[in-house]
Enzyme design. Structure first.
Site, PDB file in Angstrom:
ATOM      1  N   HIS A 228      -2.137   8.425  12.547  1.00 41.64           N
ATOM      2  CA  HIS A 228      -1.019   8.418  11.595  1.00 41.64           C
ATOM      3  C   HIS A 228      -0.340   7.038  11.596  1.00 41.64           C
ATOM      4  O   HIS A 228      -0.140   6.434  10.547  1.00 41.64           O
ATOM      5  CB  HIS A 228      -0.035   9.530  12.008  1.00 41.64           C
ATOM      6  N   GLU A 229      -0.035   6.550  12.797  1.00 35.65           N
ATOM      7  CA  GLU A 229       0.642   5.245  12.904  1.00 35.65           C
ATOM      8  C   GLU A 229      -0.268   4.122  12.392  1.00 35.65           C
ATOM      9  O   GLU A 229       0.193   3.170  11.779  1.00 35.65           O
ATOM     10  CB  GLU A 229       1.067   4.959  14.350  1.00 35.65           C
TER      11      GLU A 229
ATOM     12  N   ASP B 137       9.266   9.288   7.780  1.00 36.80           N
ATOM     13  CA  ASP B 137       8.616   8.629   6.642  1.00 36.80           C
ATOM     14  C   ASP B 137       9.237   9.069   5.319  1.00 36.80           C
ATOM     15  O   ASP B 137       9.354   8.281   4.382  1.00 36.80           O
ATOM     16  CB  ASP B 137       7.124   8.959   6.638  1.00 36.80           C
TER      17      ASP B 137
HETATM   18 ZN    ZN Z   1       4.918   8.012  10.006  1.00 37.30          ZN
END
Ligand code: ZN
Length: 382
Positions: free
Chosen positions: A59-60, A162
């Site tokens: 994800h990062e 996010d």
């Molecule tokens: Zn994120």
């Protein structure tokens, strides 16, 4: 980050694991062993957490590699018990770029969930939707569930999630950036209040999340506010003009004397009217600790340093200093050294502007922030 161990490098980005994360692994292992009374259960529990964190790293990486596409590099990725953190050098200025960088992370988890779902259907058709859950079901179905949870959680429209960035980016396409951030922060903090309230009755864990969101929203808003206050003001108006310099042939002893005599921490090193380096206090102390008080400045000074133009805007100078994690930069005008700019000095400038602002407006600065709508902002010089 302190207490972090480097576990490797992915696409040139160092990946760290925070020590508290290892504690989490032990805790999950013990918990599963207690419940299942088998080594198998304990190992599976730990393996599950490791898999989830691999998904968090991906994800990062989604954020980091999208940012790289826009020329923004990532200092590092750290795994914490609450998730991952990718430290980007800066956020993109273009709202559309910020939107893509923010969406890229959750998109990776959607991709993982979809891929695992297809794989599980191909391998065996036993997985059905009613088995989806974090407690029951097969290993695979639990990983899919957690990935979907990650998508939902990260898309909550609140900083520092996010979703908060997505919301700000969408607002910023219609209004001024500071105002967009302010609105997004209000939405985030309202949500934090709601979480905290619901948490009181449902799950205390929500209160922690609420706190995390509240602080994140406030931080983002003040960071943007600061950048805004610094924009449109040339460095020459805030730079330090009374400062000392060193010559390359000076020794660290000389540097120590200058350091003790004033408040300056880093010194421009000047040779024949030209800045050839910067002596950083950290480097000076390191060398002194090795008994190098007679070492010459030229041997320890930094040669690859930032130079700020006197006509450059403060926000851009501030950004360059933060990006390079450096505290001081020499300021030049037409090739001549005219001053230095430091982080402390920028902080003082902001404090003074804030105070002047209050007397001019006859009201607290917080109000001025609330209606900072367009170019008419009160902290700008008139
Ligand atoms: Zn994120």
């Amino acid at each position: 980050m302190k207490w972090s161990i480097r576990i490797g490098k992915l696409f040139g980005i160092p990946v760290y694991i925070h020590l508290t994360f290892l504690l989490l692994l032990v805790w999950v292992g013990v918990l599963n062993w207690r419940d299942g009374h088998s080594l198998h259960a304990a190992v599976e529990g730990v393996l599950f957490i490791v898999t989830i964190f691999a998904c968090v790293v991906l994800h990062e990486l989604g954020h980091a590699l999208t940012a790289r596409k826009y020329g923004i590099s990532t200092r590092d990725i750290t795994l914490l018990p609450i998730g991952g953190v990718a430290r980007l050098d800066r956020m993109p200025d273009d709202p559309r770029q910020e939107l893509w960088v923010a969406l890229a992370g959750p998109a990776v988890n959607v991709l993982i969930a979809a891929t695992l779902f297809v794989v599980s259907q191909l391998v065996s058709s036993v997985l059905s939707f009613d088995q989806l859950g974090v407690a029951g079901g097969s290993f695979l179905s639990r990983v899919i569930f957690v990935n979907l949870f990650l998508v939902a959680f990260n898309l909550l429209p609140a900083f520092p999630m996010d979703g908060g960035r997505v919301l700000r980016a969408l607002l910023a396409t219609r209004m001024e950036y500071t105002r967009a951030t302010h609105l997004a922060a209000i939405v985030g903090q309202s949500m934090a209040l709601l979480f905290g309230f619901v948490g009181l009755f449902v799950n205390p864990m929500l209160i922690f999340i609420a706190l995390f969101v509240w602080i994140g929203a406030a931080q983002e808003a003040s960071m943007v506010q600061m950048r805004y206050s610094l924009s449109g003001i040339p460095v020459s108006r805030a730079m330090v003009t009374e400062f000392r310099t060193l010559a390359p042939s000076d020794t660290l002893d000389d540097a120590v004397k200058l350091t003790l005599a004033g408040t300056q921490r880093d010194f421009p090193v000047v040779e024949e009217g030209r800045v050839v380096g910067v002596l950083r206090q950290s480097e000076m102390l390191r060398t002194l600790a090795r008994g190098g008080s007679s070492v010459r400045v030229t041997d320890v000074m930094e040669r690859d340093f930032q130079v700020v133009e006197a006509s450059e805007m403060l926000d851009s100078a501030f950004r360059r200093l933060t990006e390079r994690r450096c505290n001081t930069a020499p300021v030049s005008s037409q090739g001549r050294l005219v001053g230095i700019v430091t982080m402390d000095n920028i902080g003082e400038f902001l404090a003074i502007q804030g105070a002047l602002d209050r007397t001019r407006q006859g009201r607290p600065a917080a109000h001025a922030r609330a209606d900072a709508g367009g170019a008419e902002h009160s902290t700008r010089p008139r």
